[in-house]
Write a protein that holds these residues in place. Structure first.
Motif, PDB file in Angstrom:
ATOM      1  N   THR A  22       0.861  -1.175   0.000  1.00 18.95           N
ATOM      2  CA  THR A  22       0.000   0.000   0.000  1.00 18.95           C
ATOM      3  C   THR A  22       0.903   1.232   0.000  1.00 18.95           C
ATOM      4  O   THR A  22       1.839   1.331   0.804  1.00 18.95           O
ATOM      5  CB  THR A  22      -0.922   0.021   1.228  1.00 18.95           C
ATOM      6  OG1 THR A  22      -1.882  -1.025   1.108  1.00 18.95           O
ATOM      7  CG2 THR A  22      -1.670   1.343   1.331  1.00 18.95           C
ATOM      8  N   ALA A  23       0.645   2.160  -0.916  1.00 21.27           N
ATOM      9  CA  ALA A  23       1.460   3.368  -1.046  1.00 21.27           C
ATOM     10  C   ALA A  23       0.660   4.575  -0.572  1.00 21.27           C
ATOM     11  O   ALA A  23      -0.463   4.810  -1.027  1.00 21.27           O
ATOM     12  CB  ALA A  23       1.901   3.554  -2.489  1.00 21.27           C
ATOM     13  N   VAL A  24       1.244   5.321   0.342  1.00 22.41           N
ATOM     14  CA  VAL A  24       0.610   6.513   0.900  1.00 22.41           C
ATOM     15  C   VAL A  24       1.400   7.734   0.431  1.00 22.41           C
ATOM     16  O   VAL A  24       2.606   7.817   0.666  1.00 22.41           O
ATOM     17  CB  VAL A  24       0.594   6.465   2.442  1.00 22.41           C
ATOM     18  CG1 VAL A  24      -0.084   7.706   3.009  1.00 22.41           C
ATOM     19  CG2 VAL A  24      -0.098   5.196   2.937  1.00 22.41           C
ATOM     20  N   PHE A  25       0.710   8.663  -0.232  1.00 20.10           N
ATOM     21  CA  PHE A  25       1.367   9.863  -0.750  1.00 20.10           C
ATOM     22  C   PHE A  25       0.944  11.069   0.087  1.00 20.10           C
ATOM     23  O   PHE A  25      -0.246  11.386   0.168  1.00 20.10           O
ATOM     24  CB  PHE A  25       0.998  10.085  -2.218  1.00 20.10           C
ATOM     25  CG  PHE A  25       1.585   9.063  -3.146  1.00 20.10           C
ATOM     26  CD1 PHE A  25       2.754   9.321  -3.842  1.00 20.10           C
ATOM     27  CD2 PHE A  25       0.986   7.816  -3.301  1.00 20.10           C
ATOM     28  CE1 PHE A  25       3.306   8.369  -4.686  1.00 20.10           C
ATOM     29  CE2 PHE A  25       1.534   6.861  -4.135  1.00 20.10           C
ATOM     30  CZ  PHE A  25       2.702   7.135  -4.830  1.00 20.10           C
ATOM     31  N   LEU A  26       1.916  11.723   0.701  1.00 22.34           N
ATOM     32  CA  LEU A  26       1.657  12.903   1.515  1.00 22.34           C
ATOM     33  C   LEU A  26       1.852  14.167   0.684  1.00 22.34           C
ATOM     34  O   LEU A  26       2.584  14.168  -0.307  1.00 22.34           O
ATOM     35  CB  LEU A  26       2.574  12.917   2.737  1.00 22.34           C
ATOM     36  CG  LEU A  26       2.506  11.681   3.641  1.00 22.34           C
ATOM     37  CD1 LEU A  26       3.407  11.856   4.854  1.00 22.34           C
ATOM     38  CD2 LEU A  26       1.079  11.371   4.058  1.00 22.34           C
ATOM     39  N   GLN A  27       1.189  15.234   1.101  1.00 20.33           N
ATOM     40  CA  GLN A  27       1.225  16.493   0.364  1.00 20.33           C
ATOM     41  C   GLN A  27       2.282  17.420   0.954  1.00 20.33           C
ATOM     42  O   GLN A  27       2.415  17.536   2.175  1.00 20.33           O
ATOM     43  CB  GLN A  27      -0.151  17.174   0.438  1.00 20.33           C
ATOM     44  CG  GLN A  27      -0.287  18.447  -0.388  1.00 20.33           C
ATOM     45  CD  GLN A  27      -0.448  18.165  -1.873  1.00 20.33           C
ATOM     46  OE1 GLN A  27      -0.708  17.035  -2.280  1.00 20.33           O
ATOM     47  NE2 GLN A  27      -0.319  19.187  -2.691  1.00 20.33           N
ATOM     48  N   VAL A 116       5.608   5.011   2.151  1.00 21.78           N
ATOM     49  CA  VAL A 116       5.091   6.373   2.248  1.00 21.78           C
ATOM     50  C   VAL A 116       5.971   7.285   1.414  1.00 21.78           C
ATOM     51  O   VAL A 116       7.197   7.288   1.546  1.00 21.78           O
ATOM     52  CB  VAL A 116       5.023   6.867   3.702  1.00 21.78           C
ATOM     53  CG1 VAL A 116       4.346   8.226   3.766  1.00 21.78           C
ATOM     54  CG2 VAL A 116       4.262   5.873   4.572  1.00 21.78           C
ATOM     55  N   SER A 117       5.322   8.036   0.526  1.00 22.28           N
ATOM     56  CA  SER A 117       6.018   8.885  -0.428  1.00 22.28           C
ATOM     57  C   SER A 117       5.432  10.294  -0.335  1.00 22.28           C
ATOM     58  O   SER A 117       4.899  10.695   0.685  1.00 22.28           O
ATOM     59  CB  SER A 117       5.880   8.284  -1.830  1.00 22.28           C
ATOM     60  OG  SER A 117       6.633   8.995  -2.775  1.00 22.28           O
ATOM     61  N   GLY A 118       5.528  11.051  -1.430  1.00 28.36           N
ATOM     62  CA  GLY A 118       5.033  12.416  -1.396  1.00 28.36           C
ATOM     63  C   GLY A 118       4.825  12.974  -2.780  1.00 28.36           C
ATOM     64  O   GLY A 118       4.638  12.207  -3.725  1.00 28.36           O
ATOM     65  N   GLY A 119       4.948  14.294  -2.895  1.00 31.64           N
ATOM     66  CA  GLY A 119       5.528  15.221  -1.917  1.00 31.64           C
ATOM     67  C   GLY A 119       6.794  14.680  -1.276  1.00 31.64           C
ATOM     68  O   GLY A 119       7.521  13.904  -1.859  1.00 31.64           O
ATOM     69  N   LEU A 140       3.821  -5.860   8.947  1.00 34.93           N
ATOM     70  CA  LEU A 140       4.076  -5.186   7.669  1.00 34.93           C
ATOM     71  C   LEU A 140       5.425  -4.476   7.705  1.00 34.93           C
ATOM     72  O   LEU A 140       5.815  -3.905   8.719  1.00 34.93           O
ATOM     73  CB  LEU A 140       2.968  -4.165   7.379  1.00 34.93           C
ATOM     74  CG  LEU A 140       1.565  -4.723   7.154  1.00 34.93           C
ATOM     75  CD1 LEU A 140       0.564  -3.586   7.023  1.00 34.93           C
ATOM     76  CD2 LEU A 140       1.523  -5.609   5.911  1.00 34.93           C
ATOM     77  N   THR A 141       6.135  -4.509   6.584  1.00 38.74           N
ATOM     78  CA  THR A 141       7.377  -3.747   6.478  1.00 38.74           C
ATOM     79  C   THR A 141       7.062  -2.316   6.076  1.00 38.74           C
ATOM     80  O   THR A 141       6.046  -2.033   5.441  1.00 38.74           O
ATOM     81  CB  THR A 141       8.327  -4.368   5.450  1.00 38.74           C
ATOM     82  OG1 THR A 141       7.687  -4.404   4.164  1.00 38.74           O
ATOM     83  CG2 THR A 141       8.719  -5.770   5.860  1.00 38.74           C
ATOM     84  N   CYS A 142       7.958  -1.408   6.430  1.00 38.10           N
ATOM     85  CA  CYS A 142       7.699   0.026   6.249  1.00 38.10           C
ATOM     86  C   CYS A 142       8.870   0.694   5.542  1.00 38.10           C
ATOM     87  O   CYS A 142      10.006   0.660   6.032  1.00 38.10           O
ATOM     88  CB  CYS A 142       7.486   0.700   7.599  1.00 38.10           C
ATOM     89  SG  CYS A 142       6.126  -0.006   8.563  1.00 38.10           S
ATOM     90  N   LEU A 143       8.583   1.300   4.392  1.00 42.54           N
ATOM     91  CA  LEU A 143       9.595   1.993   3.608  1.00 42.54           C
ATOM     92  C   LEU A 143       9.242   3.455   3.435  1.00 42.54           C
ATOM     93  O   LEU A 143       8.060   3.815   3.372  1.00 42.54           O
ATOM     94  CB  LEU A 143       9.737   1.350   2.219  1.00 42.54           C
ATOM     95  CG  LEU A 143      10.155  -0.115   2.154  1.00 42.54           C
ATOM     96  CD1 LEU A 143      10.237  -0.557   0.696  1.00 42.54           C
ATOM     97  CD2 LEU A 143      11.487  -0.350   2.848  1.00 42.54           C
ATOM     98  N   MET A 144      10.279   4.283   3.331  1.00 40.13           N
ATOM     99  CA  MET A 144      10.121   5.686   2.975  1.00 40.13           C
ATOM    100  C   MET A 144      10.664   5.891   1.573  1.00 40.13           C
ATOM    101  O   MET A 144      11.710   5.349   1.217  1.00 40.13           O
ATOM    102  CB  MET A 144      10.900   6.587   3.944  1.00 40.13           C
ATOM    103  CG  MET A 144      10.409   6.586   5.363  1.00 40.13           C
ATOM    104  SD  MET A 144      11.588   7.429   6.476  1.00 40.13           S
ATOM    105  CE  MET A 144      11.716   9.050   5.693  1.00 40.13           C
ATOM    106  N   ASP A 145       9.969   6.684   0.785  1.00 37.60           N
ATOM    107  CA  ASP A 145      10.453   7.133  -0.516  1.00 37.60           C
ATOM    108  C   ASP A 145      10.768   8.614  -0.340  1.00 37.60           C
ATOM    109  O   ASP A 145       9.858   9.436  -0.229  1.00 37.60           O
ATOM    110  CB  ASP A 145       9.377   6.906  -1.571  1.00 37.60           C
ATOM    111  CG  ASP A 145       9.822   7.336  -2.971  1.00 37.60           C
ATOM    112  OD1 ASP A 145      10.885   7.963  -3.097  1.00 37.60           O
ATOM    113  OD2 ASP A 145       9.085   7.058  -3.930  1.00 37.60           O
ATOM    114  N   SER A 146      12.058   8.967  -0.283  1.00 36.65           N
ATOM    115  CA  SER A 146      12.449  10.297   0.186  1.00 36.65           C
ATOM    116  C   SER A 146      13.439  10.988  -0.743  1.00 36.65           C
ATOM    117  O   SER A 146      14.271  10.339  -1.382  1.00 36.65           O
ATOM    118  CB  SER A 146      13.075  10.181   1.586  1.00 36.65           C
ATOM    119  OG  SER A 146      13.567  11.416   2.045  1.00 36.65           O
ATOM    120  N   ASN A 147      13.362  12.325  -0.767  1.00 38.22           N
ATOM    121  CA  ASN A 147      14.354  13.107  -1.505  1.00 38.22           C
ATOM    122  C   ASN A 147      15.599  13.386  -0.667  1.00 38.22           C
ATOM    123  O   ASN A 147      16.559  13.988  -1.152  1.00 38.22           O
ATOM    124  CB  ASN A 147      13.747  14.420  -2.017  1.00 38.22           C
ATOM    125  CG  ASN A 147      13.290  15.363  -0.906  1.00 38.22           C
ATOM    126  OD1 ASN A 147      13.807  15.344   0.213  1.00 38.22           O
ATOM    127  ND2 ASN A 147      12.325  16.227  -1.214  1.00 38.22           N
TER     128      ASN A 147
END
Length: 277
Positions: A22-27, A116-119, A140-147
């Motif tokens: 599941t991918a969660v996109f934050l603003q 969890v990504s973004g933004g 569940l495993t937890c990943l960040m997609d980050s700049n």
């Protein structure tokens, strides 16, 4: 209870980390990449109201607190996003970590983890810490997609509940990075070191466009900086103009031959897990 502005939740994705997730996109974002393919996630809505009259479904209205979005009326045409001059979206929900996890739980039998990504998700470290804590309790495993533009060393509690970070190393030369993003890449390099040391580099990403992005220098620089710690995936992403606004919007994608040349360079530098997308 920590909250964050949620742009959207994709129940199941196979492109946001290993397995079905599941991918969660934050603003909200702290830079403005010239090649960003979802620039409407960069800013929070300022409530100017320009999109209200343009909505063909009548799903937007002005209130004293700002623009109200009625999701049940929305047809998903994205007219509001196309007409917004501020790189924002009115279709954002302020949600608690608990509320987001309730959405995730519906998918739990079918997913390996969450991303969890973004933004830029790291702008909300307390929210992420709470959300990841809830997710890990259920396996569940937890990943960040980050700049990488937030100093993650300041948030050890978040790193303790994070299984890995997919880190964008957009450029190696500071001047190139500044032209591409408007920011300074020093914090990105500090995070690169930190995550490699902690074994939390799940993936390093470079968007590739010759004569715009110094992809060759980035590949060589990462290999030299993390000598002996290259046990992560290197994802070479061909620039595509889809959704891009600004000075790169009419540029052509790089050739497959160029992308293969970059992959070959990466192999000579010691990378083993390399993919081209």
């Amino acid at each position: 209870m920590k909250t964050a502005p949620v742009n959207r939740i994709i129940p199941m994705s196979v492109v946001d980390g290993p397995g079905s997730r599941t991918a969660v996109f934050l603003q909200g974002c702290n830079i403005a990449c010239a090649y960003c393919h979802n620039p409407e996630t960069q800013k929070l809505c300022c409530g100017c109201g320009l999109c209200v009259a343009e909505c063909p479904a009548g799903a937007l209205s002005m209130t004293e607190k700002g623009i109200r979005w009625e999701e049940e009326l929305c047809t998903g045409c994205d007219t509001c996003i196309h007409v917004c001059p501020h790189r924002a979206s009115p279709k954002v929900k302020e949600m608690s970590a608990e509320a987001v996890f309730r959405e995730i739980e519906r998918n739990r039998p079918f997913i390996r983890g969450i991303t969890v990504s973004g933004g830029e998700c790291s702008l909300y470290p307390e929210f992420l810490t709470e959300l990841f804590g809830l997710a890990r309790e259920t396996g569940l495993t937890c990943l960040m997609d980050s700049n990488g533009m937030v100093d993650l060393s300041e948030y050890p509690e978040l790193l303790n509940v994070c299984d890995g970070v997919m880190l964008d190393v957009k450029s190696w030369n500071p001047d190139v990075y500044r032209k591409l993003t408007g920011g300074d890449n020093q914090v990105v390099l500090q995070n690169l070191d930190l995550l490699a040391e902690k074994g939390l580099l799940a993936e390093v990403r470079i968007v590739c466009k010759p004569d715009v992005v110094d992809a060759e220098s980035a590949i060589q620089g990462i290999a030299e900086r993390l000598r002996g710690k290259l046990d992560f995936r290197l994802k070479l992403i061909a620039f595509r103009p889809y959704g891009v606004k600004g000075w790169m919007q009419n540029m052509e994608p790089p050739s497959q031959e160029y992308m293969e040349e970059l992959a070959a360079l990466a192999r000579t530098c010691g990378f083993c897990d390399i993919i081209i997308t």
